[in-house]
Structure formats: C-alpha cells, structure tokens
Design an enzyme around this catalytic site. Sequence first.
Site, PDB file in Angstrom:
ATOM      1  N   ASP A  58      -2.808   2.347  -6.081  1.00  0.00           N
ATOM      2  CA  ASP A  58      -1.738   2.361  -5.076  1.00  0.00           C
ATOM      3  C   ASP A  58      -1.726   1.138  -4.173  1.00  0.00           C
ATOM      4  O   ASP A  58      -1.109   1.155  -3.116  1.00  0.00           O
ATOM      5  CB  ASP A  58      -1.856   3.623  -4.223  1.00  0.00           C
ATOM      6  N   GLU A  59      -2.411   0.083  -4.551  1.00  0.00           N
ATOM      7  CA  GLU A  59      -2.464  -1.105  -3.708  1.00  0.00           C
ATOM      8  C   GLU A  59      -2.372  -2.359  -4.556  1.00  0.00           C
ATOM      9  O   GLU A  59      -2.950  -2.411  -5.633  1.00  0.00           O
ATOM     10  CB  GLU A  59      -3.806  -1.170  -2.969  1.00  0.00           C
ATOM     11  N   ASP A  63       0.861  -1.172   0.000  1.00  0.00           N
ATOM     12  CA  ASP A  63       0.000   0.000   0.000  1.00  0.00           C
ATOM     13  C   ASP A  63       0.901   1.227   0.000  1.00  0.00           C
ATOM     14  O   ASP A  63       1.683   1.434   0.926  1.00  0.00           O
ATOM     15  CB  ASP A  63      -0.879  -0.032   1.269  1.00  0.00           C
ATOM     16  N   HIS A 120     -18.990 -17.457 -35.625  1.00  0.00           N
ATOM     17  CA  HIS A 120     -18.625 -16.757 -34.383  1.00  0.00           C
ATOM     18  C   HIS A 120     -18.999 -15.286 -34.452  1.00  0.00           C
ATOM     19  O   HIS A 120     -19.468 -14.709 -33.481  1.00  0.00           O
ATOM     20  CB  HIS A 120     -17.131 -16.917 -34.102  1.00  0.00           C
ATOM     21  N   CYS A 180     -13.473 -21.803 -30.011  1.00  0.00           N
ATOM     22  CA  CYS A 180     -14.271 -22.953 -29.579  1.00  0.00           C
ATOM     23  C   CYS A 180     -13.508 -24.268 -29.702  1.00  0.00           C
ATOM     24  O   CYS A 180     -14.010 -25.313 -29.314  1.00  0.00           O
ATOM     25  CB  CYS A 180     -15.574 -23.044 -30.372  1.00  0.00           C
ATOM     26  N   CYS A 210      -9.655 -23.712 -33.823  1.00  0.00           N
ATOM     27  CA  CYS A 210     -10.274 -22.404 -33.604  1.00  0.00           C
ATOM     28  C   CYS A 210      -9.966 -21.925 -32.189  1.00  0.00           C
ATOM     29  O   CYS A 210     -10.176 -22.638 -31.215  1.00  0.00           O
ATOM     30  CB  CYS A 210     -11.787 -22.494 -33.793  1.00  0.00           C
TER      31      CYS A 210
END
Length: 741
Positions: A198-199, A107, A480, A461, A458
């Site tokens: 920030d963590e 942190d 698709h 799939c 593919c």
Amino acid sequence: MEESESTSDNQRPWQSYHTVYTNAKAGMDGVDKEKVQRVVYEMSKGSKYFENEERKESFIRQKIEHMRARAAKLSAADLSHYQKVVDKRILELEASRELSRIWLHVDMDAFYAAVETLSDPSLKGKPMAVGSMSMISTANYEARKFGVRAAMPGFIARKLCPELIFVPTDFKKYTHYSDLTRKVFQNYDPNFMLASLDEAYLDITEVSKERGITGGEIAEELRSRVHEETGLTCSAGVAPNRLLAKVCSDINKPNGQFVLPNDCIAVMTFISSLPIRKIGGIGKVTENILRGVFGINTCEEMLQKGSFLCALFSPSTADFFLSVGLGLGGTDKPEARFRKSISSERTFSATQDATLLYQKLADIAEMLSADMQKEGLLGRTLTLKLKTASFEITNVEVGTTKCPKEEVLWVPQEDSSVQREPEDRNLDSNKEASTSRNEEFFSSNQMELLYWVDDYKCSLCGAELPSSFVEERQEHSDFHLAERLQKEESGADSRAMMPRQRIYPKDPLASQKLSRICYPRIPSVPVSQLSVSPLQSSSNRIPPKAHLNSLQKGTKTKPYNETTSKDMEEAISTIPSMSDILASSRAQNLDLQLQTVGPFFRITAKSLESNRELGRAEGLIRVWFGGKILHLDSIRLKRDTLSMERSIFGIGLFIGAVAIRYGYDCGCRTAELLAINDSDLYHSKLVRFYQRIGFKTVYEVTGSTIGDMAHMLMWGGIGTRMDASIEELLVKWCRRFKSQD
DNA sequence: GCGGATCAC
DNA sequence: TATGGTGATCCGC
C-alpha cells in the site's frame, strides 16, 4: 523528578508500561490516551508477554544509563574534537544536498480495512479491524477513535471497543487492489519503488517538467485517478527526497496531501520542529535513547548534539542522525533490488511435546521449501528461529557446508535452551526457518537467461561468438551452467558436479548400518599416497595443435555421440594423459593429489598459492561381471573456489578428469554416478549438466520399488543413475587439458 | 560469519 | 485463551 515519577507509577502504574500503541497515528487525535494506556496495561499485566516487555525495557534503561555515563565522561577536549568532526561532516553532507528532484510518496488509507469495506459495504461507518484476536493488521478510522490500531492484539482492541468487527486478512484481495494502484503509478514514474502493498515512492521530476505542472498538482491528479481505479483513497507527500516525502504523506492523512517545496529554507524550517519519531528508521527504542541520553526530541536537535552523537555512535549511525537533522534523504534513482532472504514462521501454543515440535519444524521447513521452489531460489545460510513461551527469541544459523541440516539446526538449539533456562525448554512456541545472507542468495532462474544478443553476444558475460561456432557456443553455455551449479552447490551443501552421499535414516541403527555399507571411509592416514604426476608417462600424447584440430573437425557440426568410429579412433589417440591433465592444472595453480586405499580413491585439489584445499572427489573401483567400473561418490568444491576466477572446469573438471583418467588406467570402461534428487528444480539441471559432460541416464531411482532399495543402499538416496564411457569422456574434454605450451 | 536487536508494514 | 509474519539492516563480537 525521580520522586514524582515513582509516586505516579505507584498510583498509575500503567504510565510506566510503554507500548507503541499510544504513538501518534493518523486518526487518533481525539483518543483518550490515558484510558487506552490503562486498558492495555490491565489486559497485559502479569502475562508472559508483559514480563518480556519489562525485561526489554529494563535492558534499554541500562543501555541509556551506560550511554549517559559515557557522555558525561567526555572531556572538553573530546567534545571540541568531535565538534570539528561534526562540522566537517555537516559541510560534506550539505554539499551532497540534492534539490533538483521531486519525490512523491503515496500511502493508501487504512488499506486492508478499506479494501474489506469495499467488498462488504455493510461495514461502512462501523468500527472494524482486519486481523484476529491475536493481532490486528489495520483498523479503520471509526475503530481508531477508540484507540484501536495496527499491531495491537485483538482481545485488547475488543476491550477498548466492544462492538469492534473483526475481519480476517485476505491477501489475495489486497494484492489485487495493489496491482490496480500500480497501474496508475506507472503513468507517473515507470520506475516507481513499491515499499509495500500500500505504499510507493515515485520520482515525478520528469513528469512535472514535461507537463509543466507542479508536484502538488500531480499528487492531486494521481490520488483522484487511484480513487477512480480502485474506489479507495490515499494520501500523498511531495518533497525533494524520499525520507521527507514519507513524512509529508502522513501529515494530512487520510485522503490528503502535503507539499514541501524544493527549497533549503523550507526544508530546514520543516525539519526544525519535527519530532524524531516521525522519521522512518527511528522507532521506539531509538527515540527513547536519543531523548534519554541527549534530550533530543526534534530533528533540529540532532545537529545541536552532533558532537555527542559522533562520539557515542558508529560513523554510519551518526551520519544518519546528522542527515536527518539536515533533512537529507534518498534522491537517487532506485536500483533493481533483489530479495536477500526468504522465511517462514508460525506461532503456536506452548507445548512440551518433542514429537509435536519436530512435526512443526518439518511443516515449516516444508512450507519454506515450497516457497523457495516456487521462486526458483536456493539458499546458502539456514536459520532456525525459536521463540519460547516467555517470548525470548533465539536464532541459530548454519552455513550450508554443514549437514545434515535438521540435526545441526535443531539439536544444538534444544541444548542451548536447556543451559539457559531449563523451564523454558518445554514451552517452545514458535519456530521459523529461513535462508539468507546478502549476496550469497540468488535466483537459479537467472541461469536460464543465457541467450545470444543479436545472435552474437552472450547475454551473461558479453563474450562474442558468431552463430557458426556451434561447438564453442555449446561449450560456452556449459561453462555458465557449470559456473552456476558450482556457485549453487558450494552454497547449498558443497556437493558439486558429482553426487554427494546422502541418506535418510529411519533410525540410528539403520543409519550406522547403511553408512558401513555405502560410505567406506578412507583412513585419515593414507596407506598409499602418491602424487599423481609420476603415475603416467605422456607417451600417448600428440602435439596439442594436432589433436585440437582433429577433434574440432569431428565434433563441430554434430553432437558427440554421433561421432563415427573412425573419428573415435583418431580421437582416442588424442586423449589426455595424466601428465597432460596435471600440467594444465598446474598452469591453473592447482595441485592435484591422488590417494588410494584398496579399491577406494580420493583426489584432492589444493591451491598452489595458498596451499588450501579447494575440492576433493571420492569413489572406488568396483569389480562387476563385465569388468571394472569407476564409481564416483562425490565431488566437493570448497567455498573458496567461488571467489576465484576459475570456472568449475578449472577445478571440478580437473578433479573429475583425474578420477576418470585414474579409472582408465585401472582398466575401467564405464563411470557411474547418481544425480541425487533433492529438489526437482535442481535435479533437472544437474542431470542436464551431466548429460552435457557425457553421462547418459540409465535408471531413475524413485524409491518406489523394492529394486530401488538396493540402489538407495548403494547410493544413499533417490535420483538419476547415470553412466558414461570413460574413453568418451576423456576424448570429449581433452581439449581442456591440452598442454599450455 | 553469527546472533541479537531494531524497524517498518 | 490470547501479543503476527516477512524482510531488511546494523552492531558487537
């Protein structure tokens, strides 16, 4: 007790105003909390915000009273029952305890403020806050001594610390430094989880094993490397799970660390005296409830009051409380997380100017839309959030099958405000638009990811197709694409492969007029309703194998439009009859119906199992100089279709095929449609999709010329006008409709 | 599925 | 003068 509290309230009314500002935070040890409390109270008293806080507080008090009453009503038998439940649950949870992993939570210390000080060293040593008079994001440690802290409005902070320096937020800077820290984290856990700018959480189990050093040593090294890279300090917590690591990183803040060993006794000792508010997920309200109802202050007490918790909270909440009592938390490997919502909101000063409010809404919608396009996202649920001048918040959601959005969203909102609190309607101060809802949200970028793994499988799939299967591969990627478009569309506004009617009326009159011209409605009681099947004989059908072969020969190695006329002749003899189409649709459990009224037609698709409507298409046969044209207005697919195994070819294309075949039977040679341009991203995909089906662009309707006006009147929007030869469409897709036998 | 509420940063 | 913006989750209906 009650007596003395109320007396002290009268003398020191600020004590009853509960804010988050007095909650212990790093760097606030020497603060005169009484003074802070008093200043906050004095500055807030009488404001609309204050009134709303009081309203919320009183609501929570009621809730506490109510729960207390329920707890008091529990019989001895009830309690002994729940005690058994708890005992069992605790054993189960205990069995899941995982002490083999080492988690580290980093942190950054007063991150935004520290970054700003880095870029302007003159701020060093002076009380400073990042934010505005309205709200502070972060305060540095000098400012915290005065009681100034994040989430506090700036004008109150200035009262607490008159010499406080304000620096506006600059996310570009923070992102830059955040990126630098990530490069360090990367070395310790390539899968680290970023919790915010920030963590971060790192699983340092492996690195610790490989290098034969302790978690504490890793934390030291990581922190000093972060400092080298950024010039910023950070704090770290090391513990057997993420929940504990987070608590630990706060203990020796700033620029410190704390290690909790992977040892059950150590964990239980640590947790036993830990105030519940330290736990992530337990905030002001939950803390109040747990203390007010059960007298729980520490994590250990969660276990002691377990039977009450199980009796009064949902199983999942009770589970959470119990695991907190046991010091359990996440230890699993993080899975890839996808965003589930995106939003934009703005607070502005109160106004009763409706025009201004509409303008704000339009602006916010524009921002949101831009953000979504930037990320290539589409939404399924649209939410309007409204905050009134009295800080009450109302949300209105619409599933996107309703339209038009603005009207659905806005008008009812105004109405409901009127009913609830007439005087507030004119004081609306904040609006937010967002799209969301769990798995119904997805990135359309993902669609682009189809490729052939090892030139064979593919990527989407796993279907296996060697590279020599050119036509099959094209078809497979069409599948698709179509599947994706179908999902997106039934989410976005139920327009599917064909354009839906859409118009942007300037005024109500125009709207009425246009809708008369453009959108002839089919009466709800059809004048003629026919099941499609008896329409056609299957006289021109040839055995399925034969036409499959002839087509494959003709199209396998070259694109369709290069098909020679001889191929064409062959192919035409193979075009599917209406009964071919219907037979194969029935094999998919689809019941297709065609209704006609004069030139207009409507095709509906129902599920043979559920009898529910899955989609429909509308249009008309238009007589033009050269002959008849099949004009496709819209094809809509219902949301139900999404959960089905079928692709768009199973429903959308069947509907389309019936339309096309109907047009063919009516003597049309051409089919026409408009690929509406709502957003560039979507539009280009839509156009590509139609192109693959066999449509060709004839004209771009941009709305910039007078001539375009005619198109817009005709089609109800801007977009790409596309035509296709009906014969070609039938030939191209006939394999889809081959008989099942 | 929707709307309110809570929580975290 | 003035109390944020973004995203997630859970609960109760």
